[in-house]
Design a protein around this motif. Structure first.
Motif, short mmCIF file in Angstrom:
data_model
loop_
_atom_site.label_atom_id
_atom_site.label_comp_id
_atom_site.label_asym_id
_atom_site.label_seq_id
_atom_site.Cartn_x
_atom_site.Cartn_y
_atom_site.Cartn_z
N PRO A 60 -8.62 4.01 -5.15
CA PRO A 60 -7.31 3.60 -5.67
C PRO A 60 -6.55 4.74 -6.35
O PRO A 60 -5.34 4.65 -6.54
CB PRO A 60 -7.64 2.48 -6.67
N VAL A 61 -7.25 5.82 -6.67
CA VAL A 61 -6.56 6.95 -7.29
C VAL A 61 -5.77 7.74 -6.24
O VAL A 61 -4.59 8.02 -6.41
CB VAL A 61 -7.54 7.88 -8.03
N SER A 62 -6.44 8.04 -5.14
CA SER A 62 -5.76 8.78 -4.07
C SER A 62 -4.93 7.85 -3.18
O SER A 62 -4.05 8.32 -2.43
CB SER A 62 -6.80 9.49 -3.18
N GLY A 63 -5.24 6.55 -3.24
CA GLY A 63 -4.56 5.60 -2.36
C GLY A 63 -5.12 5.59 -0.96
O GLY A 63 -4.64 4.87 -0.08
N GLU A 64 -6.17 6.37 -0.72
CA GLU A 64 -6.75 6.45 0.63
C GLU A 64 -7.67 5.26 0.89
O GLU A 64 -8.58 4.97 0.11
CB GLU A 64 -7.54 7.76 0.78
N LEU A 65 -7.36 4.56 1.98
CA LEU A 65 -8.16 3.40 2.38
C LEU A 65 -8.73 3.69 3.77
O LEU A 65 -8.01 3.71 4.75
CB LEU A 65 -7.31 2.12 2.40
N PHE A 66 -10.05 3.91 3.78
CA PHE A 66 -10.78 4.15 5.03
C PHE A 66 -11.27 2.80 5.55
O PHE A 66 -11.79 2.00 4.77
CB PHE A 66 -11.98 5.07 4.80
N GLY A 93 -5.24 5.24 7.45
CA GLY A 93 -3.85 5.02 7.85
C GLY A 93 -3.79 4.86 9.36
O GLY A 93 -4.57 4.11 9.94
N ASP A 94 -2.92 5.61 10.02
CA ASP A 94 -2.83 5.50 11.49
C ASP A 94 -3.58 6.65 12.19
O ASP A 94 -3.40 6.89 13.38
CB ASP A 94 -1.37 5.44 11.95
#
Ligand code: LIP
Length: 264
Positions: free
Chosen positions: A127-133, A144-145
């Motif tokens: 949630p800090v980087s916002g990266e959702l794998f 993402g895409d």
């Protein structure tokens, strides 16, 4: 749309809400609720609160599914599906304010045992980087895409490897001896402190490989699917399934070399 994809969509939705709660609690200040297996093995109030949220959301949406969580234990499955959850993987990072922690949610079919289950969907959300794998079985791993792929073969300069060390000081000598045996394969080592993010990094090609002894099912369940769906391999020592004894993840060529070197 496949059943795995539907499960993935629910897991993504829950992971986002859980991650946002974890980040809010981190901003407000973290309190240590207890220690577990060793004095270094902490659990924060946020770990418990985030897992409660995840467990409630799953029970509301899929009441017959089972649950296996780091903080609240197991709930039996009536559907054959079990959710394997680490609410905040990288708890020590979280407690120190190091921005490397993740909500890790996997959805598996069959016995809730690594090596016996079939992973259907997995999400690792920082949630800090916002990266959702994310990954669903047979449908690739994504950030993402961007479709993810492991590095294979690895640069002639050597492999960028990650590892970790257990909370129990009695295991550190063995972990360090193992690291010394692996070093001839490595260009360098990283120790990020969150297995799910280590595995997601292998899937994304940000690491060439990862190995660690002592992981729990919730540490590796989602990340292992990411690696597999990114055409990597995940396993234990000598062809055993991934488990407490060892987790090894890499592209096929490096995986074989790591398994050959890591023998106990
Ligand atoms: C952590 C793992 C990490 C390992 C730590 C701990 P936790 O999980 O993600 O790779 O080195 O010892 O097990 O406890 O933060 O959920």
């Amino acid at each position: 749309m496949t059943a795995s994809h539907d499960l993935l969509e629910l897991a993504v939705d829950i992971a986002r809400e859980a991650g946002e709660l974890a980040a809010r609690r981190r901003e407000a200040g973290v309190s240590i609720a207890a220690t577990k297996s060793a004095i270094a093995d902490i659990v924060t109030e946020a770990d418990r609160e985030v897992e409660d949220l995840i467990r409630r959301r799953i029970a509301d949406a899929r009441p017959d599914d089972g649950f296996l969580g780091e903080e609240s234990g197991a709930g039996e499955s009536r559907s054959g599906i079990t959710w394997v959850v680490d609410p905040i993987d990288g708890t020590v990072n979280y407690a120190y304010g190091i921005p490397a922690y993740a909500v890790s949610i996997a959805v598996v079919e069959g016995p809730p045992e690594p090596g016996e289950w079939t992973a259907l969907a997995g999400v690792v959300f920082n949630p800090v980087s916002g990266e959702l794998f994310r990954a669903s079985r047979g449908e690739g791993a994504w950030l993402g895409d961007r479709r993810l792929a492991v590095n294979d073969p690895v640069s002639a300069a050597g492999a960028l490897l990650a590892t970790g060390f257990g909370y129990d000081p009695a295991t550190h000598a063995g972990d360090l001896a193992r690291l010394a045996k692996v070093m001839p394969l490595a260009r360098d080592i990283r120790r990020m402190g969150a297995a799910s993010l280590d595995l997601a990094s292998v899937a994304a090609g940000r690491l060439d490989g990862y190995f660690e002894r002592g992981l729990h099912p919730w540490d590796h369940a989602a990340g292992a699917l990411l690696v597999q769906e990114a055409d990597g391999l995940v396993g234990g020592i000598g062809g055993a399934p991934v488990g407490r004894a060892m987790t090894i993840a890499a592209g096929p060529d490096l995986f074989a070399r790591l398994v050959s070197v890591i023998r106990e």
